[in-house]
Design a protein around this motif. Structure first.
Motif, PDB file in Angstrom:
ATOM      1  N   GLU A   1     -90.742 -33.756 -45.423  1.00 37.74           N
ATOM      2  CA  GLU A   1     -90.226 -33.448 -44.027  1.00 37.74           C
ATOM      3  C   GLU A   1     -90.334 -32.147 -43.386  1.00 37.74           C
ATOM      4  O   GLU A   1     -90.553 -31.877 -42.222  1.00 37.74           O
ATOM      5  CB  GLU A   1     -89.130 -34.095 -43.666  1.00 37.74           C
ATOM      6  N   VAL A   2     -90.357 -31.313 -44.473  1.00 36.25           N
ATOM      7  CA  VAL A   2     -90.481 -29.781 -43.987  1.00 36.25           C
ATOM      8  C   VAL A   2     -91.525 -29.166 -44.952  1.00 36.25           C
ATOM      9  O   VAL A   2     -91.605 -29.504 -46.012  1.00 36.25           O
ATOM     10  CB  VAL A   2     -89.122 -29.043 -43.987  1.00 36.25           C
ATOM     11  N   ASP A   3     -92.141 -28.039 -44.765  1.00 33.83           N
ATOM     12  CA  ASP A   3     -93.133 -27.667 -45.904  1.00 33.83           C
ATOM     13  C   ASP A   3     -92.771 -26.526 -46.760  1.00 33.83           C
ATOM     14  O   ASP A   3     -93.209 -26.012 -47.632  1.00 33.83           O
ATOM     15  CB  ASP A   3     -94.494 -26.958 -44.968  1.00 33.83           C
ATOM     16  N   LYS A   4     -91.329 -26.070 -46.438  1.00 31.94           N
ATOM     17  CA  LYS A   4     -90.524 -25.240 -47.288  1.00 31.94           C
ATOM     18  C   LYS A   4     -89.106 -25.189 -47.336  1.00 31.94           C
ATOM     19  O   LYS A   4     -88.752 -25.582 -45.998  1.00 31.94           O
ATOM     20  CB  LYS A   4     -91.394 -23.680 -47.428  1.00 31.94           C
ATOM     21  N   TYR A   5     -88.641 -25.053 -48.334  1.00 32.88           N
ATOM     22  CA  TYR A   5     -86.975 -25.074 -48.013  1.00 32.88           C
ATOM     23  C   TYR A   5     -86.455 -24.135 -48.023  1.00 32.88           C
ATOM     24  O   TYR A   5     -86.682 -22.874 -48.734  1.00 32.88           O
ATOM     25  CB  TYR A   5     -86.366 -26.303 -48.959  1.00 32.88           C
ATOM     26  N   GLY A   6     -85.236 -24.063 -47.775  1.00 38.98           N
ATOM     27  CA  GLY A   6     -84.352 -22.602 -47.474  1.00 38.98           C
ATOM     28  C   GLY A   6     -82.882 -22.808 -47.248  1.00 38.98           C
ATOM     29  O   GLY A   6     -82.680 -23.966 -47.406  1.00 38.98           O
ATOM     30  N   TRP A   7     -82.189 -21.819 -47.274  1.00 34.33           N
ATOM     31  CA  TRP A   7     -80.690 -21.752 -46.982  1.00 34.33           C
ATOM     32  C   TRP A   7     -80.347 -22.279 -45.393  1.00 34.33           C
ATOM     33  O   TRP A   7     -80.883 -21.462 -44.683  1.00 34.33           O
ATOM     34  CB  TRP A   7     -80.408 -20.572 -47.203  1.00 34.33           C
ATOM     35  N   VAL A   8     -79.958 -23.295 -45.152  1.00 34.43           N
ATOM     36  CA  VAL A   8     -79.698 -23.619 -43.883  1.00 34.43           C
ATOM     37  C   VAL A   8     -78.348 -23.740 -43.189  1.00 34.43           C
ATOM     38  O   VAL A   8     -77.769 -24.265 -42.037  1.00 34.43           O
ATOM     39  CB  VAL A   8     -80.666 -24.922 -43.499  1.00 34.43           C
ATOM     40  N   ASP A   9     -77.360 -23.963 -44.210  1.00 33.89           N
ATOM     41  CA  ASP A   9     -75.780 -24.467 -44.274  1.00 33.89           C
ATOM     42  C   ASP A   9     -75.039 -23.949 -45.433  1.00 33.89           C
ATOM     43  O   ASP A   9     -75.733 -23.530 -46.393  1.00 33.89           O
ATOM     44  CB  ASP A   9     -75.619 -25.781 -43.951  1.00 33.89           C
ATOM     45  N   LEU A  10     -73.903 -24.126 -45.554  1.00 34.01           N
ATOM     46  CA  LEU A  10     -72.925 -23.876 -46.536  1.00 34.01           C
ATOM     47  C   LEU A  10     -73.227 -25.169 -47.676  1.00 34.01           C
ATOM     48  O   LEU A  10     -73.843 -26.059 -47.137  1.00 34.01           O
ATOM     49  CB  LEU A  10     -71.577 -23.818 -46.370  1.00 34.01           C
ATOM     50  N   GLY A  11     -73.030 -24.959 -48.654  1.00 36.73           N
ATOM     51  CA  GLY A  11     -73.166 -26.075 -49.869  1.00 36.73           C
ATOM     52  C   GLY A  11     -72.739 -25.633 -50.942  1.00 36.73           C
ATOM     53  O   GLY A  11     -72.056 -24.753 -51.430  1.00 36.73           O
ATOM     54  N   SER A  12     -72.977 -26.687 -52.225  1.00 32.89           N
ATOM     55  CA  SER A  12     -72.713 -26.425 -53.498  1.00 32.89           C
ATOM     56  C   SER A  12     -73.800 -27.043 -54.354  1.00 32.89           C
ATOM     57  O   SER A  12     -74.465 -28.066 -53.805  1.00 32.89           O
ATOM     58  CB  SER A  12     -71.222 -26.628 -53.850  1.00 32.89           C
ATOM     59  N   SER A  13     -73.308 -26.962 -55.487  1.00 33.22           N
ATOM     60  CA  SER A  13     -74.232 -28.066 -56.463  1.00 33.22           C
ATOM     61  C   SER A  13     -73.767 -29.345 -56.670  1.00 33.22           C
ATOM     62  O   SER A  13     -72.578 -29.332 -57.762  1.00 33.22           O
ATOM     63  CB  SER A  13     -74.700 -27.445 -57.714  1.00 33.22           C
ATOM     64  N   PHE A  14     -73.577 -30.209 -55.950  1.00 33.32           N
ATOM     65  CA  PHE A  14     -72.717 -31.523 -56.073  1.00 33.32           C
ATOM     66  C   PHE A  14     -73.480 -32.706 -56.780  1.00 33.32           C
ATOM     67  O   PHE A  14     -73.092 -33.670 -57.117  1.00 33.32           O
ATOM     68  CB  PHE A  14     -72.333 -32.052 -54.782  1.00 33.32           C
ATOM     69  N   LEU A  15     -74.743 -32.595 -56.952  1.00 37.63           N
ATOM     70  CA  LEU A  15     -75.549 -33.589 -57.625  1.00 37.63           C
ATOM     71  C   LEU A  15     -75.518 -33.535 -59.218  1.00 37.63           C
ATOM     72  O   LEU A  15     -75.678 -32.540 -59.718  1.00 37.63           O
ATOM     73  CB  LEU A  15     -76.875 -33.609 -57.234  1.00 37.63           C
ATOM     74  N   PRO A  16     -75.484 -34.679 -59.771  1.00 43.60           N
ATOM     75  CA  PRO A  16     -75.444 -34.694 -61.142  1.00 43.60           C
ATOM     76  C   PRO A  16     -76.968 -34.901 -61.693  1.00 43.60           C
ATOM     77  O   PRO A  16     -77.937 -35.094 -60.989  1.00 43.60           O
ATOM     78  CB  PRO A  16     -75.018 -36.263 -61.534  1.00 43.60           C
ATOM     79  N   SER A  17     -77.056 -34.474 -62.934  1.00 43.66           N
ATOM     80  CA  SER A  17     -78.461 -34.648 -63.663  1.00 43.66           C
ATOM     81  C   SER A  17     -78.914 -36.014 -63.859  1.00 43.66           C
ATOM     82  O   SER A  17     -78.315 -37.158 -63.702  1.00 43.66           O
ATOM     83  CB  SER A  17     -78.226 -33.966 -65.022  1.00 43.66           C
ATOM     84  N   ASP A  18     -80.342 -36.042 -63.619  1.00 40.19           N
ATOM     85  CA  ASP A  18     -80.979 -37.466 -63.798  1.00 40.19           C
ATOM     86  C   ASP A  18     -80.493 -38.244 -65.209  1.00 40.19           C
ATOM     87  O   ASP A  18     -80.453 -39.420 -65.312  1.00 40.19           O
ATOM     88  CB  ASP A  18     -82.569 -37.437 -63.441  1.00 40.19           C
ATOM     89  N   LEU A  19     -80.162 -37.499 -66.292  1.00 41.04           N
ATOM     90  CA  LEU A  19     -79.671 -37.857 -67.305  1.00 41.04           C
ATOM     91  C   LEU A  19     -78.471 -38.803 -67.310  1.00 41.04           C
ATOM     92  O   LEU A  19     -78.240 -40.022 -67.729  1.00 41.04           O
ATOM     93  CB  LEU A  19     -79.350 -36.890 -68.536  1.00 41.04           C
ATOM     94  N   THR A  20     -77.497 -38.059 -66.313  1.00 40.49           N
ATOM     95  CA  THR A  20     -76.260 -38.968 -65.992  1.00 40.49           C
ATOM     96  C   THR A  20     -76.663 -40.139 -65.249  1.00 40.49           C
ATOM     97  O   THR A  20     -76.123 -41.339 -65.276  1.00 40.49           O
ATOM     98  CB  THR A  20     -75.388 -37.854 -65.149  1.00 40.49           C
TER      99      THR A  20
END
Ligand SMILES: *Cc1c(COP(=O)(O)O)cnc(C)c1O
Length: 378
Positions: free
Chosen positions: A219-238
């Motif tokens: 949907e976008v051609d590059k990604y960047g810092w657009v808001d606050l956040g954190s690393s909430f996503l689990p690994s694909d092993l999980t």
């Protein structure tokens, strides 16, 4: 020995983890994560799901997403896990506790009404033991006072209120796949986004404040810092582990429900004689086999029963301790008594419920409880 909990392994976990490794995508938001999202969206009609590393993380995401902060009041039950409240207090909100119902740990709608002020922004409910809260009354309060509603559905997978799945009522809802829950992946959780206005930002918070998810979708051609956040996503092993469990959901649920039924049967006489009370879902709520809990006459009786069962190498567990009386919160509490939350803190006892417990073991537990009450019957 009969321990309180044993994690159930379906057997497919190893194969799926191997597949994740072969996919060469073991970080977050990979093929298994997408399959898990799709499973929940299809099975329960949740509009948007995001796996997280824990239910605690999903609750923290909820607090960030709803932009709660200093000056805001949020109402919670006191008889719940620390994370339900801690996740929101990290944002600087004022936590206000409402009492449980007299006969069930779920939050008392009348108590919610009494705690509402002009500063009240949100209400966090917990469907204790997977048994739905009084949703009709709660939704009425939410609408009347224009509150944000968050369901902590950590116990509430595959559970319903009048045929509507829990996790679909709040603006947001959170689930847990911690190894003590029905469906597990070690540590894991999920945020459900029912209100579309939070969808886009949820993906951004999830991916460290970047629009990487939109980038992956092209949907976008590059990604960047657009808001606050954190690393909430689990690994694909999980996620691979979780997917293996989800494919066995129906069997796991029916097994756990039959364990709960066996406790009702095995303790039937004691229940009829009112030697203790059983935590039972209301008519509008389903039993999802998350736990079987009894409420004893007083705290000494609970200790005596625990000791009695320990002698037979049976290990029950009590549950939450009222958060308004916790070492951290006591100085912050307004002093209001919450007698029902205290009652469940002192007298509630959970008996072992896990997939691989067998009928003979349940009978052994019931017999040991009968032995404890032997001679005490009226
Ligand atoms: C287990 C639990 C949590 C926390 O879940 P984690 O996945 O361990 O972070 C939160 N709320 C309730 C009611 C729970 O039972």
């Amino acid at each position: 020995m009969i321990q309180f909990n044993k994690p159930h392994i379906t057997g497919k976990e190893f194969r799926y983890i191997e597949e994740a490794i072969n996919n060469q995508w073991i970080s977050g938001n990979g093929p298994f994560t997408k399959r898990c999202h799709q499973f929940f969206e299809e099975r329960y009609g949740f509009p948007k799901c995001l796996l997280t590393s824990s239910c605690t993380d999903a609750l923290e995401m909820a607090a960030l997403l709803l932009d709660l902060g200093p000056g805001d009041e949020v109402i919670f039950p006191s008889f719940t896990f620390v994370s339900t409240v801690n996740a929101f207090m990290l944002r600087g909100i004022k936590a206000v506790f409402a009492d449980s119902l007299p006969h069930h740990p779920n939050i008392d709608p009348q108590a919610i009404r009494e705690r509402i002020t002009p500063q009240t922004k949100a209400l966090v409910i917990v469907h204790y033991g997977g048994a739905a809260c009084a949703m009709e009354e709660i939704l009425e309060i939410v609408q009347e006072h224009n509150l944000l509603l968050i369901e902590d559905a950590a116990h509430a997978i595959d559970a319903y209120y009048k045929n509507k799945p829990l996790g679909s009522f709040g603006h947001l809802a959170t689930f847990s796949f911690h190894e003590t829950k029905n469906i597990i992946c070690g540590e894991g959780g999920m945020l459900v986004i029912n209100d579309a206005r939070f969808e886009e930002r949820a993906e951004i918070l999830w991916e460290k404040g970047t629009n990487r998810t939109a980038f992956y979708r092209g949907e976008v051609d590059k990604y960047g810092w657009v808001d606050l956040g954190s690393s909430f996503l689990p690994s694909d092993l999980t996620a691979a582990f979780l997917m293996a469990q989800l494919e066995c959901l129906a069997g796991i649920q029916s097994k756990r429900k039959s364990i709960v039924e066996n406790y009702y049967k095995g303790l039937d006489e004691l229940i009829k004689n009112a030697l203790f009370q059983v935590i039972t879902p209301e008519d509008y709520a389903t039993q999802n086999g998350h736990l079987f809990a009894i409420v004893l006459a007083d705290e000494p009786e609970r200790s005596a029963l625990i000791n009695h069962l320990k002698q037979s190498e049976i290990f029950p567990a009590f549950h939450y301790q009222s958060l308004h009386k916790s070492p951290y919160f006591t100085p912050l509490h307004d002093g209001r008594a919450l007698p029902n939350a205290d009652l469940f803190s002192e007298r509630l006892l959970r008996l072992p419920v896990y997939h691989d417990i067998n009928v003979a073991e349940i009978q052994e537990i019931c017999n040991a409880i009968k032995e404890f009450y032997g001679g005490r019957e009226a």
